[in-house]
Scaffold this motif. Sequence first.
Motif, PDB file in Angstrom:
ATOM      1  N   PRO A  64       0.898  -1.243  -0.120  1.00  0.00           N
ATOM      2  CA  PRO A  64      -0.109  -0.042  -0.017  1.00  0.00           C
ATOM      3  C   PRO A  64       0.848   1.315   0.085  1.00  0.00           C
ATOM      4  O   PRO A  64       1.947   1.274   0.490  1.00  0.00           O
ATOM      5  CB  PRO A  64      -0.968   0.042   1.349  1.00  0.00           C
ATOM      6  CG  PRO A  64      -0.120  -1.126   2.103  1.00  0.00           C
ATOM      7  CD  PRO A  64       0.768  -1.975   1.331  1.00  0.00           C
TER       8      PRO A  64
ATOM      9  N   SER B  39      -1.949   5.638   2.592  1.00  0.00           N
ATOM     10  CA  SER B  39      -2.827   4.741   3.195  1.00  0.00           C
ATOM     11  C   SER B  39      -2.385   5.009   4.832  1.00  0.00           C
ATOM     12  O   SER B  39      -3.487   4.668   5.649  1.00  0.00           O
ATOM     13  CB  SER B  39      -2.830   3.489   2.820  1.00  0.00           C
ATOM     14  OG  SER B  39      -1.486   2.796   3.153  1.00  0.00           O
TER      15      SER B  39
ATOM     16  N   LEU C 246      -6.332   3.940   0.485  1.00  0.00           N
ATOM     17  CA  LEU C 246      -6.073   2.423   0.353  1.00  0.00           C
ATOM     18  C   LEU C 246      -7.131   2.034  -0.652  1.00  0.00           C
ATOM     19  O   LEU C 246      -6.868   1.239  -1.450  1.00  0.00           O
ATOM     20  CB  LEU C 246      -6.631   1.894   1.846  1.00  0.00           C
ATOM     21  CG  LEU C 246      -6.429   0.454   2.079  1.00  0.00           C
ATOM     22  CD1 LEU C 246      -4.691   0.231   2.306  1.00  0.00           C
ATOM     23  CD2 LEU C 246      -7.065  -0.181   3.198  1.00  0.00           C
TER      24      LEU C 246
ATOM     25  N   GLN D  94      -5.919   0.361  -4.055  1.00  0.00           N
ATOM     26  CA  GLN D  94      -6.222  -1.021  -4.680  1.00  0.00           C
ATOM     27  C   GLN D  94      -6.992  -1.075  -5.953  1.00  0.00           C
ATOM     28  O   GLN D  94      -6.618  -1.909  -6.766  1.00  0.00           O
ATOM     29  CB  GLN D  94      -7.148  -1.846  -3.500  1.00  0.00           C
ATOM     30  CG  GLN D  94      -6.489  -2.077  -2.162  1.00  0.00           C
ATOM     31  CD  GLN D  94      -7.603  -3.013  -1.443  1.00  0.00           C
ATOM     32  OE1 GLN D  94      -8.467  -2.947  -1.262  1.00  0.00           O
ATOM     33  NE2 GLN D  94      -6.813  -4.006  -0.786  1.00  0.00           N
TER      34      GLN D  94
ATOM     35  N   TRP E 242      -1.275  -4.678   3.509  1.00  0.00           N
ATOM     36  CA  TRP E 242      -2.631  -4.011   3.122  1.00  0.00           C
ATOM     37  C   TRP E 242      -3.504  -4.236   4.310  1.00  0.00           C
ATOM     38  O   TRP E 242      -4.377  -3.134   4.560  1.00  0.00           O
ATOM     39  CB  TRP E 242      -3.370  -4.606   1.751  1.00  0.00           C
ATOM     40  CG  TRP E 242      -2.437  -4.373   0.519  1.00  0.00           C
ATOM     41  CD1 TRP E 242      -1.834  -4.794   0.046  1.00  0.00           C
ATOM     42  CD2 TRP E 242      -2.918  -3.142  -0.118  1.00  0.00           C
ATOM     43  NE1 TRP E 242      -1.351  -4.144  -1.132  1.00  0.00           N
ATOM     44  CE2 TRP E 242      -2.123  -3.004  -1.479  1.00  0.00           C
ATOM     45  CE3 TRP E 242      -3.841  -2.056  -0.258  1.00  0.00           C
ATOM     46  CZ2 TRP E 242      -2.090  -2.019  -1.974  1.00  0.00           C
ATOM     47  CZ3 TRP E 242      -3.745  -0.891  -1.063  1.00  0.00           C
ATOM     48  CH2 TRP E 242      -2.857  -1.050  -2.181  1.00  0.00           C
TER      49      TRP E 242
ATOM     50  N   THR F 193     -12.156  -2.857   1.076  1.00  0.00           N
ATOM     51  CA  THR F 193     -11.372  -3.569   0.280  1.00  0.00           C
ATOM     52  C   THR F 193     -12.396  -4.500  -0.905  1.00  0.00           C
ATOM     53  O   THR F 193     -12.042  -4.424  -2.182  1.00  0.00           O
ATOM     54  CB  THR F 193     -10.337  -4.720   0.829  1.00  0.00           C
ATOM     55  OG1 THR F 193     -11.452  -5.565   1.844  1.00  0.00           O
ATOM     56  CG2 THR F 193      -9.404  -3.938   1.446  1.00  0.00           C
TER      57      THR F 193
END
Length: 310
Positions: free
Chosen positions: A95, A99, A112, A116, A143, A169
């Motif tokens: 990451p 983040s 974050l 991703q 992560w 996520t």
Amino acid sequence: MSETPESDAAELELPRAIALAWGIAANPQRGPKREMSVERIVEAAIEVADADGLAAVSMSAVAARLGFTPMSLYRYVTAKDDLLLLMQEEAVGLPSEASRTAGDWRAQLTALYDGQVARYVRHPWVLDIPITGSPVTPNSAAWMDAGLHALADTPLSHEERLSVMLLVTGLARWTGIVFAGYARTQREADVTAAELTAREDALFRALVTEDAYPHLAAAIAAGVFLDDGDPFRFGVERALDGVAAYIASAPHPAAPPSAAERDDDSALLADKRYREAQKAVRQAERALRDARKAARAVAREARERLRRQN
């Protein structure tokens, strides 16, 4: 002296791919040439996947790219599934610093999420690897740690922090699936993003009638499919609004105790009645969270009843 994670892991019978990812697997005694390595094999496999998709990755395809025989690869990576895990680990990377430093918990989780999505768009084949559990690899752990770090100063429990991290996520993965799909269609059709959305808008206008799909037709007439913004950003922001509202309603932790207070606490722990009181507090906090959860469920049911009545 406490043992290191490597010494702890050495006592486990780790799958070879996991051991390779953590750098604690034994290397082969000899190989076909000095330039052959696990890292080079993974790099070549990613090149194949980036060019032709995950389905094109095979031991023979990777070996051919490297100029070796397929059997020579098995000295380093013993199975294709191991190779896929190592490819995923390399592709997702680490990451970004943002983040952890972007600002408050919300800014960090947004960074974050953005990071991703960018990884998925860069390596869309990662999305084709089946999810069979949490990959126990260094980058995947990084992560997860970054997401939990963002929420470390909130009053959320460890379980709640993990749930929020999985929410973000999950949204990133869904966004990545759509963006990667659109990018693939653009390449195959040799069109720009604007041309692709214009084509889709024209199809919708030709096929969707107001009589059959009144609400969708109204949205099409308003030009929703011609909007060049990020259609997922609104949903992400509203999801984080919900987390913020929940945090605001959660019990706030007390200030960290001083050294003297910690010494006093150590002495208090020897007192049975004090321990029982602390246990009662934890039970009350758990009951409060359960009550709030039940209240939200009742509110949803009430709103649904009102909608049906209207």
